[in-house]
Design an enzyme around this catalytic site. Structure first.
Site, short mmCIF file in Angstrom:
data_model
loop_
_atom_site.label_atom_id
_atom_site.label_comp_id
_atom_site.label_asym_id
_atom_site.label_seq_id
_atom_site.Cartn_x
_atom_site.Cartn_y
_atom_site.Cartn_z
N ARG A 88 46.52 28.80 89.96
CA ARG A 88 45.71 28.60 91.15
C ARG A 88 44.90 27.32 91.03
O ARG A 88 44.29 27.05 90.00
CB ARG A 88 44.77 29.80 91.37
CG ARG A 88 45.46 30.93 92.09
CD ARG A 88 44.50 32.03 92.48
NE ARG A 88 44.23 32.91 91.35
CZ ARG A 88 43.06 33.05 90.76
NH1 ARG A 88 42.01 32.36 91.19
NH2 ARG A 88 42.91 33.87 89.76
N GLY A 95 50.13 32.01 93.53
CA GLY A 95 48.68 32.16 93.69
C GLY A 95 48.09 31.17 94.68
O GLY A 95 47.02 31.37 95.24
N LYS A 143 46.11 36.20 97.32
CA LYS A 143 44.71 35.88 97.13
C LYS A 143 44.05 35.25 98.37
O LYS A 143 42.83 35.28 98.50
CB LYS A 143 44.54 34.99 95.90
CG LYS A 143 44.88 35.74 94.60
CD LYS A 143 44.15 37.03 94.55
CE LYS A 143 44.19 37.88 93.30
NZ LYS A 143 45.16 37.81 92.31
N CYS A 201 41.75 40.28 80.16
CA CYS A 201 40.84 41.28 79.59
C CYS A 201 41.43 42.69 79.64
O CYS A 201 40.71 43.66 79.41
CB CYS A 201 39.49 41.25 80.31
SG CYS A 201 38.56 39.75 80.03
N GLY A 202 42.71 42.81 79.97
CA GLY A 202 43.37 44.11 79.83
C GLY A 202 43.61 44.87 81.12
O GLY A 202 43.85 46.07 81.09
N SER A 212 47.43 45.96 81.44
CA SER A 212 47.79 46.88 80.35
C SER A 212 47.06 48.21 80.48
O SER A 212 47.58 49.25 80.06
CB SER A 212 47.57 46.24 78.99
OG SER A 212 46.22 45.89 78.84
N ASP A 220 46.59 44.98 91.09
CA ASP A 220 45.81 43.76 91.35
C ASP A 220 44.72 43.88 92.42
O ASP A 220 43.63 43.39 92.21
CB ASP A 220 46.75 42.61 91.70
CG ASP A 220 46.12 41.24 91.51
OD1 ASP A 220 45.24 41.10 90.64
OD2 ASP A 220 46.48 40.30 92.25
N ASN A 263 51.55 30.90 82.00
CA ASN A 263 51.25 31.67 83.23
C ASN A 263 52.56 31.99 83.98
O ASN A 263 52.54 32.26 85.19
CB ASN A 263 50.30 30.87 84.13
CG ASN A 263 49.75 31.70 85.28
OD1 ASN A 263 49.55 32.91 85.15
ND2 ASN A 263 49.51 31.07 86.42
#
Ligand code: SPV
Ligand code: MN
Length: 633
Positions: free
Chosen positions: A88, A228, A235, A279-280, A283, A296, A392
């Site tokens: 982005r 993005g 977004k 930051c997870g 996952s 998301d 990315n």
């Protein structure tokens, strides 16, 4: 329907396409499409309905025009963005703001409306010359539901169109069924990849602009392809939705939606979670044994006094780096199947297979990637070695391929009833792995607003720098931060069962730099929160909330991971660190002052009270307070 664009549209469209448009009997759609066909001047325009035939045509055109290439697995394809269009573009993403509001929006990267409008109109004039464009209809959230936001995308990128057909619900039929009173209310996105080189990549990156008009719900995105930047429904739409939500009293959050499952007790508990990048977030949404609804973006609404959420998307645009058979078996397995996936910015080998960083297999030494023809050791014009794939790099895939999808929640028109919200940052030495807030407001101000992510050796610049990331949503918050924070607090007024808020931190390190727990421990923190929601565990008090007791975690580690969790690790992880917390609140205060000087005083007062409490705790119990020792001040 006669409009001033009728003649122009008939000239640029097949009769079939024109009829699809006319059938909608929607003057606002006609006006939008007509005016931008006139302005951007494509050679031809295709109108895409929800039919499989139309969707197939988009897939084929993306291949025929070279925006995508077929892989050895014939249903998979690969796309490359320009070498310098791999993420982005935050600098050139701006809100177009009326003069009188500029002073409040400066910190959010804004441009005065008239100036922005002129610039973007100049850049986009005739930008589609010689190209074919597409008009598509989508819904954010399920169609025909209280959450639905209808959207129209106009783009000259068939890759963008294809991506959106995977990532969102096609909604031509929804538009067909719209009542007269609903017809004017939809989000509009105009995108052009601009002039392309022989590799099909945008070349005028100096004129890459993403300008958002939240006053009129339209976003202009020019001279880019990275999703993005280009995909309106992701977004861009999110920024418009945050603004709309603020005005209408609901919320749009940068969150996953998932269900924690307790099979013994036969119950499913829905959580939403916000984590800054790396930051997870994905996952956590993909923890083995739990169920995913979305990874998301979530909308929250109060429906008959219930806190309900939907995943607004239909697919995932996931980071592919480190997706391998061991760490991410469900996704990895899906990426290996011959089913529709678009890989972006990974390596294509000479035998047309995709390879990426952290894939866990031996990769070839040559092929094609976002750089062009690639071989190991090749350097770019800055003398930097080009890795085989971008860090990315992504995959674009339907969510319902996943075996762990929560079908019930994914399809629910009224969304799911949320019982827990997780806010997870990244820090090596402050935030305990899981802590429950005493109430909603406290959670928003002490957990959500204070989120930070710490730079690691994997990112550029100094290590250990804490980057503020309120609600993990700062890149998308489209009106002043203080007001947005107040709207988060107010959202639960009238909600009967308010979700509990938890902080998470998966990244605590020992003084020697090693992580204290394995990546899998997040399952334990989640199930402790799940149990708390069902009144199952007692907890210790801290100056900022409630933390687990050792015995409960020991049992959860054994049950879920068959691991022995030591008392030493527990005490280290769950120690309350007074000075560090005071510093963290001071950083948050300074950040809010900078971002929104009009942040209501009551927010600062709340943080000051927390600081006072911690100072007193420090005097009474010492700087480091062991779990169980704190009994109030
Ligand atoms: C993110 O960066 O938060 C993403 C990917 O989900 S992007 O589409 O680039 O926003
Ligand atoms: Mn995201």
């Amino acid at each position: 329907m006669i409009t001033r664009y009728e003649e122009l549209l008939k000239k640029k469209m097949s009769l079939e396409s024109y009829e699809k448009l006319a059938l909608l009997k929607n003057p606002k759609v006609m006006e939008f499409v007509g005016s931008f066909v006139e302005h951007c001047d494509p050679e031809s325009v295709f109108v895409c309905s929800d039919s499989e035939e139309d969707i197939q045509y988009v897939r084929e055109q993306s291949l025929a025009l070279g925006e995508e290439h077929t892989l050895a697995n014939s249903k998979q394809s690969i796309h490359w963005d320009s070498y310098k269009d791999q993420a982005r573009d935050k600098t050139n993403t701006r809100f177009m703001v009326y003069k009188e509001n500029m002073h409040r929006m400066k910190a959010l990267n804004s441009i005065e409306y008239g100036e922005g409008y002129k610039e973007i109109m100049d850049i986009s004039k005739g930008i589609m010359k010689g190209k074919s464009a597409i008009v598509l209809f989508f819904s954010e959230g399920p169609t025909e539901s209280p959450f639905t936001i209808p959207c129209v995308q106009f783009t000259d990128s068939w890759y963008v169109a294809h991506s959106e057909l995977i990532l969102y619900r096609s909604a031509y039929t929804h538009f067909l069924k719209m009542k007269e009173s609903e017809k004017g209310d939809f989000f509009r996105f105009v995108h052009s990849a601009g002039q392309l080189n022989e590799r099909g990549n945008s070349i005028n990156l100096d004129k890459r602009r993403i300008y958002m008009d939240t006053e009129n719900n339209i976003v202009y995105s020019m001279n880019n392809q990275y999703a993005g930047n280009s995909v309106g429904l992701k977004k861009h739409s999110m920024r418009l939705a945050i603004n709309k939500a603020g005005k209408e009293g609901w919320l749009c959050e940068h969150m996953f939606v998932m269900a924690a499952v307790d099979r013994e007790k036969n119950r499913k508990t829905y959580f939403c979670g916000a984590y800054p990048s790396a930051c997870g977030k994905t996952s956590t949404a993909m923890i083995p044994g739990e169920l995913i609804v979305g990874d998301d973006i979530a909308y929250f609404r109060n429906i008959n006094g219930e806190f309900r959420a939907v995943n607004v998307e239909f697919g995932m645009f996931g980071i592919i780096k480190d997706v391998n058979a061991k760490d991410d078996p469900v996704i990895f397995e899906n990426l290996m199947k011959n089913q529709e996936v678009i890989f972006s910015n990974v390596l294509m080998s000479n035998d047309k297979k995709p390879y990426w960083l952290g894939m866990g297999v031996a990769a070839p030494d040559e092929g094609y990637n976002h750089f062009g023809k690639w071989h190991k050791g090749i350097k770019d014009s800055d003398g930097k070695e080009v890795p085989l794939a971008h860090s990315n790099a992504r995959y674009t895939m339907r969510l319902d391929y996943l075996a762990n999808i929560d079908k019930e929640g994914f399809e629910a028109k009224d969304g799911v009833k949320v019982q827990g919200i997780l806010y997870g940052g990244r820090d090596s030495d402050i935030t305990v792995p899981v802590e429950e807030s005493p109430d909603w407001k406290d959670g928003i101000l002490l957990k959500a607003a204070t989120l930070e992510s710490e730079t690691t050796s994997a990112t550029l610049g100094a290590e250990g720098v804490r980057k503020p990331s309120p609600m993990a949503n700062l890149d998308f918050v489209s009106y002043p931060l203080g007001e947005y924070t107040m709207n988060n607090i107010k959202f639960v007024e009238g909600i009967k069962e308010v979700p509990k808020i938890y902080s998470n931190n998966y990244f605590m390190r020992r003084p020697d730099g090693s992580f204290v727990t394995s990546k899998l421990a997040k399952k334990v923190w989640l199930h402790w929160a799940e149990g708390r929601i069902h009144n199952e565990y007692d907890a210790y008090q801290t100056p900022t909330g409630k933390i687990p007791k050792y015995e409960d975690l020991k049992a959860l580690f054994k049950k879920h991971l068959n691991e022995d969790f030591s008392k030493e690790d527990y005490e280290y992880l769950f120690t309350f660190r007074c000075t560090k917390w005071i510093e963290k609140f001071e950083r948050t205060k300074a950040f809010y002052k900078k971002m929104d000087p009009d942040t209501p005083q009551e927010i600062f007062d709340y943080w000051d009270q927390a600081i006072e409490r911690i100072k007193k705790a420090k005097e009474k119990y010492g700087d480091l307070i062991k779990p169980g020792d704190y009994k109030g001040v």
